[in-house]
Design a protein around this motif. Structure first.
Motif, PDB file in Angstrom:
ATOM      1  N   MET A 178       0.618  -1.119  -0.006  1.00  0.00           N
ATOM      2  CA  MET A 178      -0.292   0.294   0.211  1.00  0.00           C
ATOM      3  C   MET A 178       0.909   1.290   0.033  1.00  0.00           C
ATOM      4  O   MET A 178       1.934   1.249   1.267  1.00  0.00           O
ATOM      5  CB  MET A 178      -0.986   0.030   1.237  1.00  0.00           C
ATOM      6  CG  MET A 178      -1.544   1.529   1.633  1.00  0.00           C
ATOM      7  SD  MET A 178      -2.824   1.345   3.221  1.00  0.00           S
ATOM      8  CE  MET A 178      -3.875   0.150   2.296  1.00  0.00           C
ATOM      9  N   LYS A 179       0.366   2.441  -1.257  1.00  0.00           N
ATOM     10  CA  LYS A 179       1.325   3.597  -0.731  1.00  0.00           C
ATOM     11  C   LYS A 179       1.110   3.885  -0.096  1.00  0.00           C
ATOM     12  O   LYS A 179      -0.249   4.262   1.094  1.00  0.00           O
ATOM     13  CB  LYS A 179       1.086   3.998  -2.430  1.00  0.00           C
ATOM     14  CG  LYS A 179       1.162   3.872  -3.415  1.00  0.00           C
ATOM     15  CD  LYS A 179       0.417   3.943  -4.608  1.00  0.00           C
ATOM     16  CE  LYS A 179       0.125   5.575  -4.462  1.00  0.00           C
ATOM     17  NZ  LYS A 179      -0.015   6.320  -5.582  1.00  0.00           N
ATOM     18  N   LEU A 180       2.530   4.581   0.409  1.00  0.00           N
ATOM     19  CA  LEU A 180       2.231   5.820   2.304  1.00  0.00           C
ATOM     20  C   LEU A 180       1.125   6.491   2.280  1.00  0.00           C
ATOM     21  O   LEU A 180       0.443   7.163   3.054  1.00  0.00           O
ATOM     22  CB  LEU A 180       3.566   6.726   1.939  1.00  0.00           C
ATOM     23  CG  LEU A 180       3.480   7.537   3.036  1.00  0.00           C
ATOM     24  CD1 LEU A 180       3.556   6.361   5.031  1.00  0.00           C
ATOM     25  CD2 LEU A 180       5.521   8.235   3.513  1.00  0.00           C
ATOM     26  N   SER A 181       0.654   7.304   1.095  1.00  0.00           N
ATOM     27  CA  SER A 181      -0.297   8.263   1.181  1.00  0.00           C
ATOM     28  C   SER A 181      -1.799   7.104   1.097  1.00  0.00           C
ATOM     29  O   SER A 181      -3.049   8.585   1.076  1.00  0.00           O
ATOM     30  CB  SER A 181       0.118   9.209  -0.718  1.00  0.00           C
ATOM     31  OG  SER A 181      -0.083   8.451  -1.332  1.00  0.00           O
ATOM     32  N   GLU A 182      -1.849   6.218   0.785  1.00  0.00           N
ATOM     33  CA  GLU A 182      -3.393   5.557   0.591  1.00  0.00           C
ATOM     34  C   GLU A 182      -2.827   5.332   2.454  1.00  0.00           C
ATOM     35  O   GLU A 182      -4.033   4.305   2.795  1.00  0.00           O
ATOM     36  CB  GLU A 182      -3.340   4.506  -0.253  1.00  0.00           C
ATOM     37  CG  GLU A 182      -3.562   5.175  -1.422  1.00  0.00           C
ATOM     38  CD  GLU A 182      -2.992   4.493  -2.440  1.00  0.00           C
ATOM     39  OE1 GLU A 182      -2.757   3.077  -1.807  1.00  0.00           O
ATOM     40  OE2 GLU A 182      -3.516   4.698  -4.025  1.00  0.00           O
ATOM     41  N   GLN A 183      -2.527   5.528   2.922  1.00  0.00           N
ATOM     42  CA  GLN A 183      -2.369   4.322   5.057  1.00  0.00           C
ATOM     43  C   GLN A 183      -3.740   5.148   5.686  1.00  0.00           C
ATOM     44  O   GLN A 183      -3.876   6.557   5.145  1.00  0.00           O
ATOM     45  CB  GLN A 183      -0.836   5.032   5.501  1.00  0.00           C
ATOM     46  CG  GLN A 183      -0.321   4.480   5.028  1.00  0.00           C
ATOM     47  CD  GLN A 183      -0.387   2.383   6.105  1.00  0.00           C
ATOM     48  OE1 GLN A 183      -0.687   2.448   7.219  1.00  0.00           O
ATOM     49  NE2 GLN A 183       0.865   1.376   5.122  1.00  0.00           N
ATOM     50  N   THR A 184      -3.684   4.565   6.459  1.00  0.00           N
ATOM     51  CA  THR A 184      -4.990   5.094   7.170  1.00  0.00           C
ATOM     52  C   THR A 184      -4.450   5.661   8.042  1.00  0.00           C
ATOM     53  O   THR A 184      -2.814   6.232   8.030  1.00  0.00           O
ATOM     54  CB  THR A 184      -6.391   4.422   7.394  1.00  0.00           C
ATOM     55  OG1 THR A 184      -5.867   3.632   8.510  1.00  0.00           O
ATOM     56  CG2 THR A 184      -6.815   3.826   6.194  1.00  0.00           C
ATOM     57  N   GLY A 193      -3.282   2.874  10.547  1.00  0.00           N
ATOM     58  CA  GLY A 193      -2.360   1.771   9.655  1.00  0.00           C
ATOM     59  C   GLY A 193      -1.006   2.409   9.815  1.00  0.00           C
ATOM     60  O   GLY A 193      -0.097   2.062  10.287  1.00  0.00           O
ATOM     61  N   PHE A 194      -1.026   3.962   9.848  1.00  0.00           N
ATOM     62  CA  PHE A 194      -0.001   4.764   9.896  1.00  0.00           C
ATOM     63  C   PHE A 194       0.489   4.743  11.412  1.00  0.00           C
ATOM     64  O   PHE A 194       1.888   4.324  11.778  1.00  0.00           O
ATOM     65  CB  PHE A 194       0.137   6.115   9.553  1.00  0.00           C
ATOM     66  CG  PHE A 194       1.014   7.044   8.736  1.00  0.00           C
ATOM     67  CD1 PHE A 194       2.397   6.650   8.274  1.00  0.00           C
ATOM     68  CD2 PHE A 194       1.417   7.620  10.789  1.00  0.00           C
ATOM     69  CE1 PHE A 194       3.515   7.461   8.628  1.00  0.00           C
ATOM     70  CE2 PHE A 194       2.600   8.879  10.505  1.00  0.00           C
ATOM     71  CZ  PHE A 194       4.153   8.674   9.956  1.00  0.00           C
ATOM     72  N   LEU A 218       2.105   1.094  12.080  1.00  0.00           N
ATOM     73  CA  LEU A 218       3.646   1.216  11.713  1.00  0.00           C
ATOM     74  C   LEU A 218       4.436   1.985  11.930  1.00  0.00           C
ATOM     75  O   LEU A 218       5.569   1.421  12.369  1.00  0.00           O
ATOM     76  CB  LEU A 218       3.468   1.588  10.005  1.00  0.00           C
ATOM     77  CG  LEU A 218       4.422   1.421   9.328  1.00  0.00           C
ATOM     78  CD1 LEU A 218       4.915  -0.408   8.778  1.00  0.00           C
ATOM     79  CD2 LEU A 218       3.899   1.595   7.722  1.00  0.00           C
ATOM     80  N   TYR A 261       6.114  12.489   3.653  1.00  0.00           N
ATOM     81  CA  TYR A 261       6.958  11.380   2.170  1.00  0.00           C
ATOM     82  C   TYR A 261       8.223  10.721   1.894  1.00  0.00           C
ATOM     83  O   TYR A 261       8.337  10.000   1.659  1.00  0.00           O
ATOM     84  CB  TYR A 261       5.894  12.001   0.884  1.00  0.00           C
ATOM     85  CG  TYR A 261       5.780  10.864  -0.064  1.00  0.00           C
ATOM     86  CD1 TYR A 261       4.722   9.441  -0.290  1.00  0.00           C
ATOM     87  CD2 TYR A 261       6.465  11.118  -1.338  1.00  0.00           C
ATOM     88  CE1 TYR A 261       5.065   8.972  -1.238  1.00  0.00           C
ATOM     89  CE2 TYR A 261       6.203  10.055  -2.369  1.00  0.00           C
ATOM     90  CZ  TYR A 261       5.619   8.754  -1.661  1.00  0.00           C
ATOM     91  OH  TYR A 261       5.781   7.692  -3.013  1.00  0.00           O
ATOM     92  N   THR A 310      10.005   9.417   5.401  1.00  0.00           N
ATOM     93  CA  THR A 310       9.567   7.990   5.114  1.00  0.00           C
ATOM     94  C   THR A 310       9.750   6.974   4.121  1.00  0.00           C
ATOM     95  O   THR A 310      10.341   6.076   4.095  1.00  0.00           O
ATOM     96  CB  THR A 310       8.540   7.941   5.031  1.00  0.00           C
ATOM     97  OG1 THR A 310       7.927   9.396   6.050  1.00  0.00           O
ATOM     98  CG2 THR A 310       7.333   6.379   5.576  1.00  0.00           C
TER      99      THR A 310
END
Length: 92
Positions: A1-7, A10-11, A14, A78, A81
């Protein structure tokens, strides 16, 4: 999953894990972006109000700066990370 799509969940999950990225720099840049967004929101809510008429120029300036800073901090978030992720994968 792309970083920008993380909830958010989720972020933060992580971030709390033993993964090498995201780390403190990523979290700080993201918090800075939130701060800039909140600053812009307060300015938007205050702009044009008679009670703050004497401060309209300052409010407009701060709002412009906050709106410019938010996307820059998201780019930093971004970049940091992704850089950490790629650096850590090169050591595997």
């Amino acid at each position: 999953m792309k970083l920008s799509e993380q909830t958010v969940a989720g972020f933060t999950g992580l971030l709390a894990s033993d993964a090498p990225a995201p780390g403190g720099g990523s979290a700080a840049a993201l918090e800075g972006a939130f701060g800039a967004a909140l600053t812009a929101m307060v300015c938007a809510l205050t702009a044009g109000r008679e009670k703050y008429a004497a401060h309209q120029a300052l409010i407009a300036d701060v709002q412009k700066r906050a709106e410019a800073l938010r996307p820059r901090l998201l780019e930093v978030w971004y970049s940091i990370t992704c850089r950490r992720q790629s650096k850590s994968s090169s050591f595997r």
